[in-house]
Design a protein around this motif. Structure first.
Motif, mmCIF file in Angstrom:
data_model
loop_
_atom_site.group_PDB
_atom_site.id
_atom_site.type_symbol
_atom_site.label_atom_id
_atom_site.label_comp_id
_atom_site.label_asym_id
_atom_site.label_seq_id
_atom_site.Cartn_x
_atom_site.Cartn_y
_atom_site.Cartn_z
ATOM 1 N N LEU A 2 0.815 -1.218 0.000
ATOM 2 C CA LEU A 2 0.000 0.000 0.000
ATOM 3 C C LEU A 2 0.848 1.267 0.000
ATOM 4 C CD1 LEU A 2 -2.778 -0.991 2.563
ATOM 5 C CD2 LEU A 2 -2.983 -0.835 0.082
ATOM 6 N N TRP A 3 1.909 1.295 0.787
ATOM 7 C CA TRP A 3 2.697 2.509 0.954
ATOM 8 C C TRP A 3 4.051 2.432 0.262
ATOM 9 C CZ3 TRP A 3 0.335 0.279 5.390
ATOM 10 C CH2 TRP A 3 -0.856 0.888 5.737
ATOM 11 N N GLY A 4 4.252 1.422 -0.558
ATOM 12 C CA GLY A 4 5.518 1.271 -1.263
ATOM 13 C C GLY A 4 5.676 2.287 -2.386
ATOM 14 N N GLY A 7 3.079 1.573 -5.245
ATOM 15 C CA GLY A 7 1.666 1.696 -4.913
ATOM 16 C C GLY A 7 0.876 0.417 -5.163
ATOM 17 N N TRP A 8 -0.339 0.422 -4.654
ATOM 18 C CA TRP A 8 -1.183 -0.772 -4.707
ATOM 19 C C TRP A 8 -1.582 -1.135 -6.135
ATOM 20 C CZ3 TRP A 8 -2.041 -5.069 -2.597
ATOM 21 C CH2 TRP A 8 -3.176 -5.817 -2.918
ATOM 22 N N ASP A 9 -1.789 -0.155 -7.010
ATOM 23 C CA ASP A 9 -2.215 -0.448 -8.380
ATOM 24 C C ASP A 9 -1.222 -1.352 -9.101
ATOM 25 O OD1 ASP A 9 -4.587 0.927 -8.250
ATOM 26 O OD2 ASP A 9 -3.715 2.810 -8.978
ATOM 27 N N TYR A 10 0.056 -1.134 -8.867
ATOM 28 C CA TYR A 10 1.081 -1.978 -9.501
ATOM 29 C C TYR A 10 0.929 -3.427 -9.043
ATOM 30 C CZ TYR A 10 5.601 -4.053 -10.553
ATOM 31 O OH TYR A 10 6.588 -4.887 -10.994
ATOM 32 N N TYR A 11 0.781 -3.620 -7.744
ATOM 33 C CA TYR A 11 0.696 -4.974 -7.200
ATOM 34 C C TYR A 11 -0.639 -5.647 -7.489
ATOM 35 C CZ TYR A 11 4.988 -3.835 -4.785
ATOM 36 O OH TYR A 11 6.268 -3.475 -4.506
ATOM 37 N N ALA A 12 -1.711 -4.895 -7.486
ATOM 38 C CA ALA A 12 -3.042 -5.464 -7.691
ATOM 39 C C ALA A 12 -3.191 -6.069 -9.082
ATOM 40 C CB ALA A 12 -4.106 -4.395 -7.473
#
Length: 88
Positions: A2-4, A7-12
């Protein structure tokens, strides 16, 4: 995630991340089997000092631990793939 930096969009939307997370959960689930067996052996040994674990039970527990250990190197591999932007 989430705070990397990415961001979450990349991982999701990254299939490698989902594979890595799924592999981690698989290894965790597999580890339950030998852990429960070890706890049973410890309880039996406390009840019956000198208790020797049957060879067949040791073989089964060893097989599960070996499966875990063979899957484990894939976790950092998937991490490297994610860091380099690779996908399946």
């Amino acid at each position: 995630a989430l705070w990397g930096a990415r961001g979450w969009d990349y991982y999701a939307h990254n299939p490698v991340f989902h594979a890595k997370l799924g592999l981690f959960l698989l290894i965790a689930a597999i580890s339950i089997i030998p852990t429960v067996q070890f706890m049973r052996w410890a309880r039996r040994y406390r009840e019956l000092p000198g208790y020797a674990v049957p060879a067949e039970e040791v073989k089964k527990a060893r097989r599960w631990v070996m499966i875990e250990l063979h899957l484990l190197p894939l976790l950092p591999l998937f991490g490297v793939m994610m860091s380099r932007g690779m996908h399946f």
